[in-house]
Scaffold this motif. Structure first.
Motif, PDB file in Angstrom:
ATOM      1  N   ALA A   8      51.727  93.521   3.484  1.00 20.09           N
ATOM      2  CA  ALA A   8      52.483  93.681   1.759  1.00 20.09           C
ATOM      3  C   ALA A   8      54.208  93.332   1.985  1.00 20.09           C
ATOM      4  O   ALA A   8      54.516  93.066   0.830  1.00 20.09           O
ATOM      5  N   VAL A   9      54.606  93.305   3.102  1.00 24.02           N
ATOM      6  CA  VAL A   9      56.157  93.061   2.989  1.00 24.02           C
ATOM      7  C   VAL A   9      56.524  91.737   2.501  1.00 24.02           C
ATOM      8  O   VAL A   9      57.109  91.433   1.769  1.00 24.02           O
ATOM      9  N   PRO A  10      56.012  90.667   3.121  1.00 24.47           N
ATOM     10  CA  PRO A  10      56.140  89.311   2.511  1.00 24.47           C
ATOM     11  C   PRO A  10      56.163  89.035   0.993  1.00 24.47           C
ATOM     12  O   PRO A  10      57.048  88.603   0.532  1.00 24.47           O
ATOM     13  N   PRO A  11      54.865  89.313   0.451  1.00 21.54           N
ATOM     14  CA  PRO A  11      54.827  89.124  -0.865  1.00 21.54           C
ATOM     15  C   PRO A  11      55.781  89.941  -1.662  1.00 21.54           C
ATOM     16  O   PRO A  11      56.338  89.635  -2.651  1.00 21.54           O
ATOM     17  N   ILE A  12      56.352  91.229  -1.378  1.00 18.75           N
ATOM     18  CA  ILE A  12      57.015  92.144  -2.065  1.00 18.75           C
ATOM     19  C   ILE A  12      58.570  91.251  -2.075  1.00 18.75           C
ATOM     20  O   ILE A  12      59.219  91.444  -2.830  1.00 18.75           O
ATOM     21  N   LEU A  13      58.845  90.871  -0.757  1.00 22.21           N
ATOM     22  CA  LEU A  13      60.027  90.273  -0.393  1.00 22.21           C
ATOM     23  C   LEU A  13      60.316  88.920  -1.482  1.00 22.21           C
ATOM     24  O   LEU A  13      61.537  88.837  -2.133  1.00 22.21           O
ATOM     25  N   VAL A  17      63.037  88.552  -4.488  1.00 20.53           N
ATOM     26  CA  VAL A  17      63.743  87.316  -4.445  1.00 20.53           C
ATOM     27  C   VAL A  17      63.790  86.544  -5.813  1.00 20.53           C
ATOM     28  O   VAL A  17      64.740  86.166  -6.481  1.00 20.53           O
ATOM     29  N   LEU A  18      62.377  86.409  -6.107  1.00 20.98           N
ATOM     30  CA  LEU A  18      62.320  85.522  -7.571  1.00 20.98           C
ATOM     31  C   LEU A  18      62.895  86.711  -8.905  1.00 20.98           C
ATOM     32  O   LEU A  18      63.484  85.830  -9.690  1.00 20.98           O
ATOM     33  N   LEU A  19      62.765  87.585  -8.624  1.00 20.94           N
ATOM     34  CA  LEU A  19      63.330  88.632  -9.707  1.00 20.94           C
ATOM     35  C   LEU A  19      64.915  88.426  -9.847  1.00 20.94           C
ATOM     36  O   LEU A  19      65.286  88.395 -10.780  1.00 20.94           O
TER      37      LEU A  19
END
Length: 256
Positions: A8-13, A17-19
């Protein structure tokens, strides 16, 4: 750290970043705020309109759940019939594939004209959008049954219905849940599309009303709500899968 947390960590990061980039672009005024408001303004507008958003989310959720349940039931019956009778499969499967070429943007207004602005057209469109992936998932699952196990059962005098019930139906479980996870994401989109074409309540209606008064922030707030709804339904499907067939996760983990 557990495997779920590591996944879950990579997509959340990446999402954060995108936000951050989006907020920075909006804050710097590189894009007009009326065209693309920043995430903080969208969330603020959504909180201000939370009662209206929740009121319109309920009809969308109801249409999604009923339409999706109808789709799963009809898809199971259809796939079972196609599995039992090969001539019927050869006759109907091409038609089912052709049905997926019908553009939803043209079909949605017709369904609304035929069945009115109530719940029924939304249910039918959700069922239409999710029906084909479910049928394919069932058929693929049935065909993945172990042929040696089927042969053994037949050699013991078992009929087709017994072989189907004891071998082919259990074999379809992994494909069924895979199709369920994919289809539930389409279901919310189908309901909102139907509401956009014509309805009295729902997130699609809310988006159209906000668009007509040029409130981009409210449109995106409704999009955010539909995203949260889709994620919640997807999570519910994953939870049901883990509770009902916990051995699948173990087997899939072993295969990896």
């Amino acid at each position: 750290m557990s495997r779920i947390a590591r996944g879950a960590v990579p997509p959340i990061l990446a999402f954060l970043v995108l936000l951050g980039l989006w907020q920075a672009v909006a804050g710097a005024g590189l894009v007009p705020a009326d065209m693309l408001p920043g995430p903080t303004r969208i969330v603020s507008a959504g909180i201000g309109e939370r009662e209206a958003l929740l009121r319109h989310t309920v009809p969308t959720l109801l249409a999604t759940l009923i339409g999706f349940s109808l789709s799963v039931a009809v898809a199971f019956l259809t796939a079972t019939l196609l599995d039992f009778w090969a001539p019927l499969r050869r006759a109907l499967l091409p038609l089912l594939i052709v049905s997926q070429t019908l553009p939803l943007i043209a079909l949605a207004p017709l369904v609304v004209l035929w069945f009115g602005f109530g719940l029924l057209p939304k249910i039918l469109l959700v069922a239409f959008v999710t029906f084909f992936p479910m049928v394919v998932g069932f058929l693929r699952g049935f065909s993945s049954a172990d042929p040696e196990a089927e042969h053994l059962l037949r050699s013991m005098g078992a009929g087709r219905s017994t072989v189907f019930r004891m071998i082919r139906l259990p074999a379809s479980t992994p494909s069924f849940f895979a199709s369920l996870r994919i289809s539930i994401t389409y279901a919310v989109v189908g309901a909102i599309f139907a509401e956009y074409a014509g309805a009295v309540a729902g997130l699609g209606v809310y988006m159209q009303s906000a668009k007509n008064v040029f409130r981009t922030d409210l449109v995106l707030s409704a999009v955010l709500m539909s995203t949260l709804l889709t994620l919640a339904l997807y999570g519910a499907v994953v939870l049901i899968e883990r509770r009902c067939v916990p051995w699948l996760r173990v087997e899939q983990g072993a295969e990896r």
